[in-house]
Design an enzyme around this catalytic site. Structure first.
Site, PDB file in Angstrom:
ATOM      1  N   LYS A  79      30.772  70.035  38.047  1.00 29.80           N
ATOM      2  CA  LYS A  79      29.925  68.999  37.462  1.00 29.80           C
ATOM      3  C   LYS A  79      30.345  67.599  37.917  1.00 29.80           C
ATOM      4  O   LYS A  79      31.325  67.038  37.397  1.00 29.80           O
ATOM      5  CB  LYS A  79      30.018  69.057  35.925  1.00 29.80           C
ATOM      6  CG  LYS A  79      29.625  70.394  35.320  1.00 29.80           C
ATOM      7  CD  LYS A  79      28.127  70.616  35.430  1.00 29.80           C
ATOM      8  CE  LYS A  79      27.700  71.918  34.758  1.00 29.80           C
ATOM      9  NZ  LYS A  79      26.438  72.447  35.319  1.00 29.80           N
ATOM     10  N   HIS A  90      38.979  72.443  49.644  1.00 31.86           N
ATOM     11  CA  HIS A  90      38.672  73.731  50.299  1.00 31.86           C
ATOM     12  C   HIS A  90      37.745  73.591  51.505  1.00 31.86           C
ATOM     13  O   HIS A  90      37.565  74.559  52.243  1.00 31.86           O
ATOM     14  CB  HIS A  90      37.992  74.693  49.319  1.00 31.86           C
ATOM     15  CG  HIS A  90      38.822  75.047  48.123  1.00 31.86           C
ATOM     16  ND1 HIS A  90      40.103  75.554  48.232  1.00 31.86           N
ATOM     17  CD2 HIS A  90      38.573  74.974  46.785  1.00 31.86           C
ATOM     18  CE1 HIS A  90      40.586  75.761  47.011  1.00 31.86           C
ATOM     19  NE2 HIS A  90      39.682  75.418  46.114  1.00 31.86           N
ATOM     20  N   ASP A 100      48.939  68.115  45.853  1.00 33.21           N
ATOM     21  CA  ASP A 100      47.742  68.767  45.312  1.00 33.21           C
ATOM     22  C   ASP A 100      48.139  69.553  44.068  1.00 33.21           C
ATOM     23  O   ASP A 100      48.882  70.537  44.156  1.00 33.21           O
ATOM     24  CB  ASP A 100      47.200  69.704  46.406  1.00 33.21           C
ATOM     25  CG  ASP A 100      45.900  70.397  46.033  1.00 33.21           C
ATOM     26  OD1 ASP A 100      45.726  70.727  44.842  1.00 33.21           O
ATOM     27  OD2 ASP A 100      45.094  70.637  46.944  1.00 33.21           O
ATOM     28  N   PHE A 153      46.656  70.061  58.755  1.00 32.27           N
ATOM     29  CA  PHE A 153      47.933  69.427  59.144  1.00 32.27           C
ATOM     30  C   PHE A 153      49.053  70.443  59.353  1.00 32.27           C
ATOM     31  O   PHE A 153      50.223  70.062  59.359  1.00 32.27           O
ATOM     32  CB  PHE A 153      48.334  68.392  58.071  1.00 32.27           C
ATOM     33  CG  PHE A 153      47.263  67.363  57.836  1.00 32.27           C
ATOM     34  CD1 PHE A 153      46.909  66.479  58.847  1.00 32.27           C
ATOM     35  CD2 PHE A 153      46.573  67.302  56.627  1.00 32.27           C
ATOM     36  CE1 PHE A 153      45.904  65.538  58.661  1.00 32.27           C
ATOM     37  CE2 PHE A 153      45.569  66.364  56.425  1.00 32.27           C
ATOM     38  CZ  PHE A 153      45.231  65.482  57.446  1.00 32.27           C
ATOM     39  N   VAL A 178      52.483  64.379  58.382  1.00 31.97           N
ATOM     40  CA  VAL A 178      51.919  64.470  57.031  1.00 31.97           C
ATOM     41  C   VAL A 178      52.679  65.558  56.273  1.00 31.97           C
ATOM     42  O   VAL A 178      52.782  66.690  56.748  1.00 31.97           O
ATOM     43  CB  VAL A 178      50.413  64.828  57.074  1.00 31.97           C
ATOM     44  CG1 VAL A 178      49.847  64.957  55.661  1.00 31.97           C
ATOM     45  CG2 VAL A 178      49.620  63.795  57.872  1.00 31.97           C
ATOM     46  N   SER A 221      51.350  71.692  47.785  1.00 30.33           N
ATOM     47  CA  SER A 221      50.341  72.201  46.846  1.00 30.33           C
ATOM     48  C   SER A 221      51.018  73.107  45.817  1.00 30.33           C
ATOM     49  O   SER A 221      51.728  74.048  46.179  1.00 30.33           O
ATOM     50  CB  SER A 221      49.263  72.985  47.621  1.00 30.33           C
ATOM     51  OG  SER A 221      48.281  73.500  46.737  1.00 30.33           O
ATOM     52  N   ASP A 269      42.044  71.829  36.719  1.00 23.93           N
ATOM     53  CA  ASP A 269      41.771  73.220  36.357  1.00 23.93           C
ATOM     54  C   ASP A 269      43.013  74.067  36.095  1.00 23.93           C
ATOM     55  O   ASP A 269      42.901  75.265  35.805  1.00 23.93           O
ATOM     56  CB  ASP A 269      40.843  73.901  37.386  1.00 23.93           C
ATOM     57  CG  ASP A 269      41.200  73.567  38.815  1.00 23.93           C
ATOM     58  OD1 ASP A 269      42.253  72.937  39.033  1.00 23.93           O
ATOM     59  OD2 ASP A 269      40.423  73.937  39.720  1.00 23.93           O
TER      60      ASP A 269
END
Ligand SMILES: [Zn+2]
Length: 382
Positions: free
Chosen positions: A31, A141, A174, A187, A193, A197, A265
């Site tokens: 949303k 993604h 992330d 990367f 970089v 995650s 999430d």
């Protein structure tokens, strides 16, 4: 560190009603309206200080920026889809699926929502902001030649490449519950970089990747760091794994800019994932990331309990700007727009602690991941 002379521009919220009003489909879990809800909460909690902060419209990405990462063919097909007329599936490019539907304005939506993150990078490069938050972005993604997992254009990769091309050292962090696979791919063989995650393990969650042993290749070895956690992991497990790995790496890497994907999430009420994180751990982690960031571009991302996602982003904004949320409506008579009555007056959750065998399994797994990185990743840095 040189900061913006005009304090009015220290913090920038990227926002546009027009982009926030887009809808993938009425039943689609992603949303864009969460950005509007976040802005409402910033006002309600007195977090949008107009002496320190401004709102800026996202600028649409130009083709030259899209081609930093995406293929010519994919962009042409996405452009054709803008009319919403393409009903057939585009299996090659991941379009027209239930995850990545073709809706009227899908190209306009994609280049503007993703464009906000590049707008942020340009503000930072021009020293016109210390912190930029784009709640409309965070499409980790999206792949070179296809849409994936509700993501059409990879705003994070494009902004990072733009910053790197301008001579900046960039760390990407992330905290979305899903592995940031598109950014990892971009990367994977680079050491300029640092990509980190933390997410629910690919054993139980989309996209099925992001295991600890995916550490980069060639020059990039050790610069791609995955922290998978078992489903059900709670704040204690999450903070343990994060704090044992991330601060050390950021301290050593010394980024000029951190790009942070702050998907909400991982929250325990999220309907699409299975971690047990509360806004308390989420807020802590955002604070820690911010401590290592001379400049920071934060984005939204996942978060499929829309009220909770908006409230976690408002809390993230508070922590990134060093403010305390204060509910202007606390004690007001009448219904609460956001969440149950007991949450009134706070963006923080009641604590939640997992107990029993599940907890032991989650903690043991997190310890194993920390050990793995101590033995296999850290030596590339220390
Ligand atoms: Zn996600």
């Amino acid at each position: 560190m040189k900061r913006e002379k005009n304090p009015a521009c220290r913090n920038v919220l990227i926002y546009s009603n027009r982009v926030s009003d887009y809808e993938y489909s009425p039943s689609h879990p992603f949303k864009p309206a969460r950005a509007r809800m976040m802005l409402e909460l910033l006002n309600r909690y007195s977090l949008f200080d107009r002496n320190e902060s401004i709102i800026k419209e996202p600028e649409a990405l130009k083709e030259k920026h899209l081609f930093y990462f995406h293929t010519y063919d994919y962009i042409q097909v996405l452009k054709k889809c803008d009319r919403g007329a393409y009903k057939e599936r585009w299996p090659m490019h991941g379009l027209g699926t239930s995850d990545n539907p073709v809706f009227k304005g899908v190209y306009d939506y994609s280049v503007k929502s993703a464009g906000g993150t590049l707008t942020g990078a340009e503000l930072i490069l021009g020293n016109r902001a210390r912190m930029v938050f784009n709640p409309l972005g965070g499409f980790h993604h999206a792949m070179r030649d296809r849409a994936e997992g509700f993501c059409y254009i990879n705003d994070l990769v494009i902004a990072i490449i733009h910053l790197v091309n301008s001579g900046k050292r960039v760390a990407y962090v992330d905290i979305d519950v899903h592995h940031g696979d598109g950014v990892q791919e971009a990367f994977y063989d680079m050491n300029s970089v640092l990509t980190i995650s933390i997410h629910e393990s690919g054993y139980t969650l989309f996209p099925g990747s992001g295991f600890e042993y995916e550490t980069g290749e060639g020059e990039g070895r050790g610069y791609n760091v995955n922290i998978p956690l078992l489903n059900y992991s709670d704040d204690e497990v999450y903070l343990y794994a994060f704090n044992k790995i991330v601060p050390k790496l950021l301290e050593k890497f010394k980024p000029d800019v951190i790009v942070a994907q702050l998907g909400a999430d991982a929250h325990r009420t999220d309907p699409l994932a299975n971690l047990n994180i509360t806004s308390n751990a989420y807020g802590e982690v955002v604070k820690t990331i911010n401590e290592f960031a001379p400049f920071i571009i934060a984005t939204g991302g996942g978060g499929y309990n829309p009220n909770k996602a908006a409230s976690m982003w408002a809390l993230a904004w508070a922590n990134l700007t060093g403010q305390k949320p204060e509910d202007l409506y606390a004690g007001a008579v009448g219904g609460m727009m956001y969440g149950p009555e007991k949450d009134a007056g706070s963006l923080y959750d009641e604590p939640f602690v997992l107990k029993g065998t599940f907890k032991d399994q989650c903690m043991d797994y997190a310890k194993k991941i920390v050990e793995y990185h101590k033995n296999n990743t850290f030596h590339f840095h220390f």
